[in-house]
Scaffold this active site. Structure first.
Site, short mmCIF file in Angstrom:
data_model
loop_
_atom_site.label_atom_id
_atom_site.label_comp_id
_atom_site.label_asym_id
_atom_site.label_seq_id
_atom_site.Cartn_x
_atom_site.Cartn_y
_atom_site.Cartn_z
N ASP A 14 -49.87 -8.63 -29.14
CA ASP A 14 -49.62 -7.22 -29.50
C ASP A 14 -49.72 -6.38 -28.22
O ASP A 14 -50.73 -6.40 -27.53
CB ASP A 14 -50.67 -6.77 -30.52
CG ASP A 14 -50.37 -5.39 -31.10
OD1 ASP A 14 -50.68 -5.16 -32.27
OD2 ASP A 14 -49.84 -4.53 -30.36
N GLU A 110 -45.11 -6.88 -31.51
CA GLU A 110 -46.12 -7.76 -32.08
C GLU A 110 -45.47 -9.01 -32.65
O GLU A 110 -44.43 -8.93 -33.30
CB GLU A 110 -46.78 -6.96 -33.21
CG GLU A 110 -48.00 -7.56 -33.79
CD GLU A 110 -48.54 -6.69 -34.93
OE1 GLU A 110 -48.10 -5.54 -35.11
OE2 GLU A 110 -49.40 -7.22 -35.65
P1 TTP Z 1 -49.08 -0.65 -32.65
O1 TTP Z 1 -49.09 -1.99 -32.02
O2 TTP Z 1 -49.71 -0.45 -33.97
O3 TTP Z 1 -49.76 0.41 -31.68
P2 TTP Z 1 -49.71 0.51 -30.11
O4 TTP Z 1 -49.00 -0.63 -29.48
O5 TTP Z 1 -49.17 1.85 -29.74
O6 TTP Z 1 -51.23 0.51 -29.71
P3 TTP Z 1 -52.26 -0.73 -29.68
O7 TTP Z 1 -52.69 -0.83 -28.24
O8 TTP Z 1 -53.38 -0.33 -30.58
O9 TTP Z 1 -51.51 -1.93 -30.17
O10 TTP Z 1 -47.59 -0.14 -32.77
C1 TTP Z 1 -46.57 -0.46 -31.84
C2 TTP Z 1 -45.63 0.72 -31.64
O11 TTP Z 1 -45.06 1.10 -32.89
C3 TTP Z 1 -46.31 1.95 -31.11
O12 TTP Z 1 -46.38 1.96 -29.70
C4 TTP Z 1 -45.49 3.06 -31.67
C5 TTP Z 1 -44.91 2.50 -32.96
N1 TTP Z 1 -45.63 3.08 -34.12
C6 TTP Z 1 -45.06 4.15 -34.80
O13 TTP Z 1 -43.96 4.57 -34.49
N2 TTP Z 1 -45.76 4.71 -35.84
C7 TTP Z 1 -46.99 4.26 -36.23
O14 TTP Z 1 -47.60 4.79 -37.18
C8 TTP Z 1 -47.57 3.16 -35.52
C9 TTP Z 1 -48.92 2.63 -35.90
C10 TTP Z 1 -46.86 2.61 -34.47
MG MG Z 2 -49.42 -2.61 -30.07
#
Ligand code: TTP
Ligand code: MG
Length: 363
Positions: A14, A110
């Site tokens: 991820d 992911e």
């Molecule tokens: P995530 O992997 O949930 O979050 P992230 O990569 O930003 O942070 P982390 O370090 O905790 O993994 O989501 C991946 C991408 O998906 C994120 O960068 C933006 C998008 N996204 C949205 O557009 N809306 C949302 O509600 C979430 C959770 C993510």
């Molecule tokens: Mg992420």
């Protein structure tokens, strides 16, 4: 019957604050300050994500931008550029594909990988995870966190364990203790409402859940009680479901000491053949078998493969193919692989093939 005590090796990857990381990469002035990606407050926008500097202020994904600005008035918000994130996602998947075909993407940033098939002593699941992290950093200039364990649930919890830029390995003999101490909120499916309910019953950790019978869990939580019963024990049988159709199923083994040739390898082949049969069974790929193939790597690091069409992969075929391959060099061998190629037509193969149940631990 074949033993079914097979150990799987699952990696969950991820990316860290994915969209924000891409923006920081391309605009160095955004580094080291709290920033987020999303719509503007004036337009009642919402954040897609934010960097870790912003998270220190309590800013989160899916938060209205106006709310985030109250928590962190100096927050810089930039608009999303989806094409860039899609492109980066493609690059990441290309890197995963260098290691295995069994990739299940969950979102742009992911994915689960099943690397159970790779039994090379020099390429453990942990090494693969390290190599992927290094290659993503090198190619994209962003970081990804990875979790390595025996199933999807534990691998996913592990990838989050030391975020950002973390690698957490939970080996088979540590799964039990790792999971026992976990908060129930780490179990996917336990949201705020279920967590409250569980807390009211005194269920805070997975160890607490283990104290309840399956019957009681079902009575209080319905079908989800079955999942709770499993996860609390670190169990998760869900397969990594590749989004692409598999083209082959194979097993291979690298030796710490070279094998001199056919006179010496009978027991090894027997074991590998059983592994292969288990793989084919797990992938429900019997009907799609098109060819049998073998792979040999010699001690001079050259490699050869031999295929035979129109076979259902009987053991005698593999012996023939191996001898044929070996005679090409007649040198000691450092790796032997057995496999089947699958037809890409037919009803079932054109679906996503569930793969892969795990091999016997071959070390
Ligand atoms: P995530 O992997 O949930 O979050 P992230 O990569 O930003 O942070 P982390 O370090 O905790 O993994 O989501 C991946 C991408 O998906 C994120 O960068 C933006 C998008 N996204 C949205 O557009 N809306 C949302 O509600 C979430 C959770 C993510
Ligand atoms: Mg992420």
């Amino acid at each position: 019957m074949y033993p079914l005590t097979m150990q799987r090796k699952i990696i969950h990857i991820d990316a860290d604050c994915f969209y924000a990381a891409i923006e920081m990469r391309d605009r160095p002035e955004l580094r080291g300050i709290p920033m987020a990606v999303g719509g503007s407050a004036e337009r009642r926008g919402v954040l897609t994500t934010c960097n870790y500097d912003a998270r220190a202020y309590g800013v989160r994904s899916a938060m209205p931008t106006a709310h985030a600005m109250r928590l962190c008035p100096q927050l810089t918000v930039v608009p999303p550029q989806m094409h860039k994130y899609r492109e980066a996602s493609q690059v990441m998947r290309g890197i995963f594909a260098e290691f295995t075909e069994v990739i299940e993407p969950l979102s742009l940033d992911e994915a689960y990988l099943d690397v159970s098939e790779i039994t090379d002593e020099t390429l453990t699941a942990t090494r693969i995870a390290k190599a992927i992290r290094a290659q993503v950093r090198e190619s994209l200039d962003i970081t990804v966190s990875a979790g390595v364990s025996v199933n999807k649930f534990v691998a996913k919890v592990a990838s989050d364990w030391q975020k950002p830029d973390g690698l957490t390995v939970v080996p088979p003999d540590e799964v039990d203790a790792f999971v026992a101490a976990l908060s129930v909120t780490k179990i996917p499916g336990v949201g705020a409402v279920t967590a409250d309910k569980m807390h009211r019953y005194g269920l805070r950790t997975c160890a607490d859940v283990r104290g309840w019978s399956l019957h009681d869990l079902r009575r209080r939580f319905g079908k989800f009680g079955v999942v709770l019963h499993e996860r609390a024990r670190g169990r998760d049988e869900r397969l990594v479901q590749p989004s692409r159709v598999r083209k082959s199923v194979s097993v291979e083994r690298t030796f710490s000491e070279d094998v001199s040739g056919p006179s010496e390898w009978a027991p090894i082949i027997e074991r590998l053949y059983i592994n292969l049969m288990e793989r084919i069974e797990a992938a429900k790929a019997w009907h799609a078998i098109d060819k049998a193939f073998i792979k040999l790597k010699f001690n001079d690091f050259t490699q050869t493969t031999v295929e035979r069409a129109g076979t259902k992969a009987v053991e005698a075929d593999y012996h023939d193919l191996l001898v044929e391959g070996w005679e090409r060099k007649a040198r000691p061998v450092r790796l032997i692989g057995l496999g089947v190629r699958l037809m890409d037509d037919g009803d079932q193969v054109s679906e996503r093939l569930p793969f892969s149940d795990p091999p016997l631990a071959e070390h």
